[in-house]
Enzyme design. Structure first.
Site, PDB file in Angstrom:
ATOM      1  N   ASP A 116      10.273 -11.260 -18.808  1.00 19.47           N
ATOM      2  CA  ASP A 116      10.904  -9.700 -19.042  1.00 19.47           C
ATOM      3  C   ASP A 116      10.610  -8.859 -20.216  1.00 19.47           C
ATOM      4  OD1 ASP A 116      13.238  -7.952 -19.775  1.00 19.47           O
ATOM      5  OD2 ASP A 116      14.337  -8.810 -18.019  1.00 19.47           O
TER       6      ASP A 116
ATOM      7  N   ARG B 240      16.449  -1.963 -13.316  1.00 15.61           N
ATOM      8  CA  ARG B 240      16.238  -2.273 -11.743  1.00 15.61           C
ATOM      9  C   ARG B 240      17.559  -3.090 -11.313  1.00 15.61           C
ATOM     10  NH1 ARG B 240      10.779  -5.760 -10.552  1.00 15.61           N
ATOM     11  NH2 ARG B 240      11.740  -7.143 -11.606  1.00 15.61           N
TER      12      ARG B 240
ATOM     13  N   THR C 293      18.305  -5.839  -5.278  1.00 17.05           N
ATOM     14  CA  THR C 293      17.650  -4.893  -4.279  1.00 17.05           C
ATOM     15  C   THR C 293      16.325  -4.654  -5.126  1.00 17.05           C
ATOM     16  OG1 THR C 293      18.254  -2.889  -5.536  1.00 17.05           O
ATOM     17  CG2 THR C 293      19.719  -3.694  -3.730  1.00 17.05           C
TER      18      THR C 293
ATOM     19  N   ASP D  49      13.484  -8.103 -22.758  1.00 19.23           N
ATOM     20  CA  ASP D  49      14.362  -8.988 -23.453  1.00 19.23           C
ATOM     21  C   ASP D  49      13.415  -9.488 -24.560  1.00 19.23           C
ATOM     22  OD1 ASP D  49      16.616  -9.127 -22.061  1.00 19.23           O
ATOM     23  OD2 ASP D  49      15.878 -10.826 -20.492  1.00 19.23           O
TER      24      ASP D  49
HETATM   25  C1  PRP Z   1      11.507  -3.411 -16.420  1.00 21.15           C
HETATM   26  C2  PRP Z   1      10.189  -2.861 -16.629  1.00 21.15           C
HETATM   27  C3  PRP Z   1      10.113  -1.496 -15.770  1.00 21.15           C
HETATM   28  C4  PRP Z   1      10.856  -1.926 -14.643  1.00 21.15           C
HETATM   29  C5  PRP Z   1       9.538  -2.463 -13.746  1.00 21.15           C
HETATM   30  O1  PRP Z   1      12.557  -2.894 -16.698  1.00 21.15           O
HETATM   31  O2  PRP Z   1      10.297  -2.206 -17.985  1.00 21.15           O
HETATM   32  O3  PRP Z   1      11.060  -0.316 -16.169  1.00 21.15           O
HETATM   33  O4  PRP Z   1      11.215  -3.356 -14.991  1.00 21.15           O
HETATM   34  O5  PRP Z   1       9.950  -2.803 -12.523  1.00 21.15           O
HETATM   35  P1  PRP Z   1       9.671  -2.009 -11.137  1.00 21.15           P
HETATM   36  O6  PRP Z   1       8.236  -1.729 -11.167  1.00 21.15           O
HETATM   37  O7  PRP Z   1       9.633  -3.167 -10.130  1.00 21.15           O
HETATM   38  O8  PRP Z   1      10.436  -1.026 -11.201  1.00 21.15           O
HETATM   39  P2  PRP Z   1      13.961  -3.602 -16.351  1.00 21.15           P
HETATM   40  O9  PRP Z   1      14.691  -2.922 -15.320  1.00 21.15           O
HETATM   41  O10 PRP Z   1      13.769  -4.963 -16.749  1.00 21.15           O
HETATM   42  O11 PRP Z   1      14.863  -2.674 -17.494  1.00 21.15           O
HETATM   43  P3  PRP Z   1      14.930  -3.187 -19.182  1.00 21.15           P
HETATM   44  O12 PRP Z   1      13.556  -2.278 -19.482  1.00 21.15           O
HETATM   45  O13 PRP Z   1      15.923  -2.458 -19.695  1.00 21.15           O
HETATM   46  O14 PRP Z   1      14.683  -4.418 -19.501  1.00 21.15           O
HETATM   47  N1  URA Z   2      10.022  -6.133 -15.372  1.00 22.93           N
HETATM   48  C1  URA Z   2       9.594  -7.035 -16.293  1.00 22.93           C
HETATM   49  O1  URA Z   2      10.162  -6.766 -17.591  1.00 22.93           O
HETATM   50  N2  URA Z   2       8.706  -7.963 -16.061  1.00 22.93           N
HETATM   51  C2  URA Z   2       8.196  -8.151 -14.627  1.00 22.93           C
HETATM   52  O2  URA Z   2       7.498  -9.179 -14.679  1.00 22.93           O
HETATM   53  C3  URA Z   2       8.535  -7.248 -13.806  1.00 22.93           C
HETATM   54  C4  URA Z   2       9.582  -6.204 -14.206  1.00 22.93           C
END
Ligand code: PRP
Ligand code: URA
Length: 210
Positions: free
Chosen positions: A200, A104, A108, A203
């Site tokens: 997160d 994400r 945005t 993480d």
């Molecule tokens: C997180 C999660 C989803 C997304 C959800 O990933 O694992 O893929 O956010 O958010 P949304 O419903 O608003 O799209 P992130 O973008 O943090 O990436 P990562 O898994 O690499 O940490």
């Molecule tokens: N992605 C995450 O990992 N945690 C949240 O709460 C939202 C998006």
């Protein structure tokens, strides 16, 4: 509207309480994600078709049932979705694994796709997209759109925690996709994080913020 299955089970609630705890370290967090995913997988696979087979027990022949499904594909959305792969593979060891890289944009909140590798023959497979967090629903929705463009027709989505708006976004864009979540939370905060959530997920799974 697609159906939403929300797990209502003491084991799930118990494990989620540890998963949400900010003091839970990565090693335990990964184990909990794996255990909750197995419980989710039990529900996601409830309607897999069965075929009759004759089996000889030590006492007599009997008719049993075995799964008679098209090939299964588990598709984690990177990174955090990777944490859910083993939970499904433990129960469905012959499933194929595809990968969709997506993150994400922090300002945005729009999903940015950076990688895709799918198993051959996705058109005829039962596809299960996995990602622990369904927040705005943007990433899951984009993943489902991509998979449909590649020809996938039978898709389910499994997440551990979902915000109501995330569920609604996916339902509106993809009314044919059934959604399975361990728990629905209250809302999103102004940064797009699920409240109360667990922070997160990527993480915490990979220890990148410790
Ligand atoms: C997180 C999660 C989803 C997304 C959800 O990933 O694992 O893929 O956010 O958010 P949304 O419903 O608003 O799209 P992130 O973008 O943090 O990436 P990562 O898994 O690499 O940490
Ligand atoms: N992605 C995450 O990992 N945690 C949240 O709460 C939202 C998006």
């Amino acid at each position: 509207m697609s159906k939403v299955h929300i797990l209502d089970h003491p084991l799930v609630k118990h494990k989620l309480s540890y998963l949400r705890d900010k003091e839970t370290p990565s090693k335990e967090f990964r184990a909990l994600i794996n255990e909750i995913t197995q419980l989710l997988a039990y529900e996601v696979t409830r309607e897999l078709p069965l075929k009759e087979v004759e089996v000889e027990t030590p006492l007599q022949k009997t008719i049993c049932h075995r799964i008679d499904s098209p090939d299964l594909a588990i598709i984690p959305i990177l990174r955090a979705g990777l944490g859910m792969v083993d939970g499904f593979l433990g129960l469905l060891p012959t499933a194929k694994i595809g990968h969709l890289g997506m993150y994400r944009n922090e300002e945005t909140l729009e999903p940015v796709a950076y990688y895709a590798k799918l198993p051959k023959g996705i058109e005829d497979m039962q596809v299960i997209v996995v990602d622990p967090m369904l927040a705005t629903g943007g990433s899951a929705s984009a993943a489902l759109t991509y998979l449909k463009k590649q020809g996938a027709k039978h898709i389910k989505l499994a997440a551990i925690i979902a915000a109501p708006v995330g569920i609604e976004t996916v339902q509106t864009a993809h009314p044919d996709v059934e959604i399975y979540v361990a728990q629905q939370d209250e809302k999103l905060n102004e940064y797009g994080y699920i409240i109360p959530g667990l922070g997160d997920a990527g993480d915490r799974i990979f220890g990148t913020n410790e």
